[in-house]
Design a protein around this motif. Structure first.
Motif, short mmCIF file in Angstrom:
data_model
loop_
_atom_site.label_atom_id
_atom_site.label_comp_id
_atom_site.label_asym_id
_atom_site.label_seq_id
_atom_site.Cartn_x
_atom_site.Cartn_y
_atom_site.Cartn_z
N PRO A 250 47.93 42.90 32.72
CA PRO A 250 47.01 44.05 32.73
C PRO A 250 47.73 45.32 33.17
N THR A 251 47.40 46.41 32.51
CA THR A 251 48.02 47.69 32.85
C THR A 251 47.24 48.35 33.98
N PRO A 252 47.86 49.26 34.71
CA PRO A 252 47.14 49.98 35.77
C PRO A 252 45.90 50.71 35.23
N GLU A 253 46.02 51.27 34.03
CA GLU A 253 44.88 51.98 33.43
C GLU A 253 43.73 51.01 33.16
N GLU A 254 44.07 49.82 32.63
CA GLU A 254 43.04 48.82 32.35
C GLU A 254 42.37 48.37 33.65
N LEU A 255 43.16 48.15 34.70
CA LEU A 255 42.61 47.73 35.98
C LEU A 255 41.68 48.78 36.57
N MET A 256 42.06 50.08 36.44
CA MET A 256 41.21 51.16 36.95
C MET A 256 39.90 51.22 36.17
N GLU A 257 39.98 51.05 34.84
CA GLU A 257 38.78 51.09 34.00
C GLU A 257 37.84 49.93 34.35
N LEU A 258 38.40 48.75 34.54
CA LEU A 258 37.58 47.59 34.90
C LEU A 258 36.96 47.74 36.28
N GLU A 259 37.69 48.30 37.20
CA GLU A 259 37.16 48.52 38.55
C GLU A 259 36.01 49.52 38.51
N ALA A 260 36.16 50.58 37.70
CA ALA A 260 35.08 51.57 37.55
C ALA A 260 33.85 50.92 36.92
N ARG A 261 34.07 50.05 35.94
CA ARG A 261 32.95 49.35 35.30
C ARG A 261 32.24 48.44 36.30
N ARG A 262 32.99 47.71 37.09
CA ARG A 262 32.39 46.84 38.11
C ARG A 262 31.57 47.65 39.10
N GLU A 263 32.05 48.82 39.45
CA GLU A 263 31.33 49.69 40.39
C GLU A 263 30.02 50.16 39.77
N ARG A 264 30.05 50.52 38.47
CA ARG A 264 28.82 50.94 37.78
C ARG A 264 27.82 49.79 37.74
N VAL A 265 28.30 48.58 37.50
CA VAL A 265 27.40 47.42 37.47
C VAL A 265 26.75 47.22 38.85
N LYS A 266 27.55 47.34 39.92
CA LYS A 266 27.00 47.21 41.27
C LYS A 266 25.92 48.26 41.53
N GLN A 267 26.17 49.50 41.11
CA GLN A 267 25.19 50.57 41.29
C GLN A 267 23.91 50.28 40.51
N ASN A 268 24.06 49.79 39.27
CA ASN A 268 22.88 49.46 38.46
C ASN A 268 22.08 48.33 39.10
N ILE A 269 22.76 47.36 39.68
CA ILE A 269 22.07 46.26 40.36
C ILE A 269 21.28 46.79 41.54
N GLU A 270 21.87 47.68 42.31
CA GLU A 270 21.17 48.27 43.45
C GLU A 270 19.93 49.05 43.00
N LEU A 271 20.08 49.82 41.91
CA LEU A 271 18.93 50.58 41.39
C LEU A 271 17.82 49.64 40.95
N LEU A 272 18.17 48.56 40.26
CA LEU A 272 17.15 47.61 39.82
C LEU A 272 16.46 46.92 41.00
N LYS A 273 17.24 46.60 42.03
CA LYS A 273 16.65 45.97 43.22
C LYS A 273 15.67 46.92 43.90
N LYS A 274 16.03 48.21 44.00
CA LYS A 274 15.14 49.20 44.59
C LYS A 274 13.87 49.35 43.75
N LYS A 275 14.01 49.37 42.43
CA LYS A 275 12.87 49.51 41.54
C LYS A 275 11.93 48.30 41.68
N GLU A 276 12.49 47.11 41.73
CA GLU A 276 11.67 45.90 41.91
C GLU A 276 10.95 45.92 43.24
#
Length: 174
Positions: free
Chosen positions: A74-100
């Motif tokens: 994996p390239t550093p760019e790929e790792l940064m992109e995947l980490e950003a995606r994981r962070e977005r998923v965590k944020q979306n999970i938190e938003l859904l939990k708050k909404k529920e």
């Protein structure tokens, strides 16, 4: 093996290695081409940061590379992109939990709890299908399950094929 030979062998192993990358935990990843069972093969390994060798610190992308599930590291760019995606998923999970939680508090979207003793309401279910009435549905069931001719001898093999095949006509030998 004598100590000088062992030491030279160890040094030759580490001198021919190539560092492929580093993850965010500081673990370093290496590769080397060596002869294994008469064939030249790539050997891959990780050198953990610090004294404690904790395999749980290895990211999935690097695990896949170590196991040979991916050809390129994996390239550093790929790792940064995947980490950003994981962070977005965590944020979306938190938003859904708050909404529920808000919906639970306000009572919006709560449905009636079904008890074990409750039976399904067939009439309300059938209202979803206005082209069928309950009587029509029963007639269709009779057509779908033709009566088995009792005088015919039972066979252990299904009979009929193609257009003459009728589902549900075969009965296992008793």
């Amino acid at each position: 093996m004598s100590k000088p030979k062992l030491l030279s062998r160890i040094l030759s192993l580490f001198s021919s290695r190539t560092q492929v990358g580093v993850d965010k935990a500081g673990n370093r990843y290496f590769t080397r081409i060596e002869e294994i069972d008469g064939a030249m093969k790539e050997k891959r390994w990780v050198v953990y940061k610090g004294q404690e060798q904790d395999p749980t610190t290895i990211p999935v992308e690097w695990i896949c590379w170590l196991n040979g599930q991916r050809k390129k590291a994996p390239t550093p760019e790929e790792l940064m992109e995947l980490e950003a995606r994981r962070e977005r998923v965590k944020q979306n999970i938190e938003l859904l939990k708050k909404k529920e939680e808000e919906e639970r508090k306000s009572g919006v979207g709560q449905s009636k709890a079904i008890k074990k003793s409750d039976t399904p309401d067939l009439k309300s279910f059938m209202k979803q299908f206005p082209e069928l009435s309950i009587d029509q549905n029963q007639d269709k069931e009779k057509v779908a399950r033709p009566s088995v001719n009792k005088t015919r001898e039972r066979s252990s093999e299904p009979t009929g094929s193609g257009a003459s095949y009728q589902p549900g006509t075969w009965q296992p030998p008793s």
